[in-house]
Design an enzyme around this catalytic site. Structure first.
Site, PDB file in Angstrom:
ATOM      1  N   GLU A   1      -0.131   9.118  -0.053  1.00  0.00           N
ATOM      2  CA  GLU A   1      -0.371   7.784  -0.600  1.00  0.00           C
ATOM      3  C   GLU A   1      -0.017   6.746   0.457  1.00  0.00           C
ATOM      4  OE1 GLU A   1       1.843   5.158  -4.124  1.00  0.00           O
ATOM      5  OE2 GLU A   1       2.173   7.315  -3.933  1.00  0.00           O
TER       6      GLU A   1
ATOM      7  N   ASP B   1       0.696   2.860   0.414  1.00  0.00           N
ATOM      8  CA  ASP B   1       0.871   1.648  -0.380  1.00  0.00           C
ATOM      9  C   ASP B   1       0.631   0.428   0.501  1.00  0.00           C
ATOM     10  OD1 ASP B   1       1.562   2.989  -2.742  1.00  0.00           O
ATOM     11  OD2 ASP B   1       3.630   3.196  -2.096  1.00  0.00           O
TER      12      ASP B   1
ATOM     13  N   GLU C   1       2.599  -3.583  -2.745  1.00  0.00           N
ATOM     14  CA  GLU C   1       3.324  -3.494  -4.007  1.00  0.00           C
ATOM     15  C   GLU C   1       4.138  -4.768  -4.095  1.00  0.00           C
ATOM     16  OE1 GLU C   1       4.227   0.620  -5.556  1.00  0.00           O
ATOM     17  OE2 GLU C   1       4.981   0.717  -3.498  1.00  0.00           O
TER      18      GLU C   1
ATOM     19  N   HIS D   1       3.439   7.130   2.538  1.00  0.00           N
ATOM     20  CA  HIS D   1       4.091   8.313   1.965  1.00  0.00           C
ATOM     21  C   HIS D   1       3.302   9.552   2.387  1.00  0.00           C
ATOM     22  CE1 HIS D   1       6.480   6.087  -1.201  1.00  0.00           C
ATOM     23  NE2 HIS D   1       5.479   5.239  -1.090  1.00  0.00           N
TER      24      HIS D   1
END
Length: 455
Positions: free
Chosen positions: A228, A230, A233, A244
């Protein structure tokens, strides 16, 4: 993301694998642009699709729910495979049921709480589609991804998230016999938290060991893991961008220690749940982001993320991830780190991750699982996710408050933002801010420095 979103506050919004016929599925339009140089962009007629976990699932040719409250229908779902055969997933009324609207061309508004005929819906998650039945796939290496956001109605405790997940292009339609719905109905989600609240995984219901408490939607024996990235956020008071990595290179079902959910198992999971985060507040610049700060969250702005490779090609190794903002016509470089033990920098690379983990006393599981090199491999095949959610696990404290909540906020890395730790309690934020929302718009993707005006 630190935790997976809480999915729905009424029983009928769950995932199924057959296709129902009671509501026609019509994907909202959200066109994006692909750019080769500043001002040289072409439009793609992309759309968004609602994640299957929010949808109504019922027995085939009937209105009986396959899932109610926090429990499966024991008759329809005695086991995972039988449940997948017995249950149908239906189309979505995006606006009335889920509060998902398109206020203008290329813009998407996600309402936090939406009252509807079934009660209310809390949060949502959608994916960008290249057509009716395929997700829009991205290779982010040597590219930049840009979008506009309005977080002015997104208070503490909420997360307006834009990120990439290593999902399958068709949502698992071809790979898993039990999945008859595919990407057209938002199936196949995975992320680095190895979420166990996904109702169907690999074409089978996650029935075994399923349980839920209070307002939570429940969890099962199995989770679903994948890498993932991101991109964004955030709420009005805090933001982070975080890669990640995982041991696996495609969506992978987990159970037990591989899911990393048990005591002492977090750093034995298939994926790095912490990631290597760049949070300006946590990294020492508490005046950079927020209301009337350098990036003023009371007004819309543009977010630019660049993925630089070691040789400047689309097939090179990921070297660093850079961030810029544009607001009121001005390009704003990302904040620089002001942390003892971390060299002043405003981007993510291997050295930053190693120094940050050491300075904060964190486990560098990101590096152990391959760091930037592993992240780069995953960035070759990503699906875009846009969402709004609250956090039933730790009240979003990991993003915008003191985390852990009982730790000394003066200790390096503990203070993530200005928010009160209690502000993010789901019951509190859902009652106090049902009218919260986020607007994403003007998505652009292309060559480095092609999607915004650098000065």
């Amino acid at each position: 993301m630190y935790q997976t979103a809480f999915f729905a506050s009424f029983a009928s919004l769950v995932l199924g694998q057959q296709i129902g016929t009671y509501t026609a599925e019509k994907h909202p339009s959200m066109p994006m642009q692909v750019c080769t140089a500043p001002g040289s962009c072409t439009t793609e007629n992309t759309e968004v699709v609602l994640d299957a976990n929010w949808r109504w699932t019922h027995i085939i040719d009937g209105y009986t729910n396959c899932y109610s409250g926090t429990a499966w229908n024991a008759t329809a779902c005695p086991d995972g495979a039988t449940c997948a055969s017995n249950c149908a997933i239906d189309g979505a009324d995006y606006s009335s049921t889920y509060g998902i609207t398109t206020p203008s061309s290329g813009a998407l508004k996600l309402q936090f709480v939406t009252k509807n005929d079934n009660g209310q819906n809390v949060g949502s998650r959608v994916y960008l589609m290249a057509g009716e039945d395929k997700y829009r796939m991205f290779n982010l290496l040597n590219k930049e991804f840009t979008f506009d956001v309005d977080v002015s109605k997104l208070p503490c405790g909420l997360n307006g998230a834009v990120y990439f997940s290593e999902m399958l292009e068709d949502g698992g339609l071809r790979q898993h016999e039990g999945n008859k719905a595919g990407a057209k109905y938002g199936t196949g989600y995975c992320d680095s938290q190895c979420p166990q609240d996904i109702k169907f995984i690999d074409g089978e219901a996650n029935v075994e060991g399923w349980g839920g408490e209070g307002g939570d939607s429940g969890t099962g024996k199995y989770g679903i893991c994948c890498a993932e990235m991101d991109i964004w956020e955030a709420n009005m008071d805090a933001t982070a961008y975080t890669p990640h990595v995982c041991k696996v290179g495609e969506p992978t079902r987990c159970e037990g220690v591989d899911c990393g959910a048990g005591d002492g198992e977090r750093y034995e999971s298939l994926c790095d749940k912490d990631g290597c985060d760049f949070n300006s507040f946590r990294l020492g610049d508490q005046e950079f982001y927020g209301p009337e700060k350098t990036v003023d969250t009371t007004k819309p702005f543009t977010i630019v993320t660049q993925f630089a490779t070691d040789d400047g090609t689309d097939t090179g190794n990921l070297k660093s991830i850079h961030r810029f903002y544009v607001q009121d016509g001005q390009v704003i470089p990302n904040s620089e780190t002001v942390v003892e033990g971390v060299d002043p920098t405003n981007f993510i690379d291997e050295k930053f991750c190693e120094q940050q983990k050491t300075a904060f006393g964190d486990n560098n599981y990101y590096g152990k699982l391959g760091g930037m090199a592993a992240m780069g491999k995953s960035l070759e095949k990503m699906v875009l996710v846009l969402s709004i959610w609250d956090d039933h696990a730790v009240s979003m404290n990991w993003l915008d408050s003191t985390f852990p909540a009982d730790a000394d906020p003066s200790k390096p890395g503990v203070a993530r933002g200005r928010c009160d730790p209690e502000a993010g309690l789901p019951a509190t934020v859902e009652a106090a801010h049902p009218d919260a929302y986020v607007v994403y718009s003007n998505i652009k993707f292309g060559a480095i420095n092609s999607t915004f005006a650098a000065n």
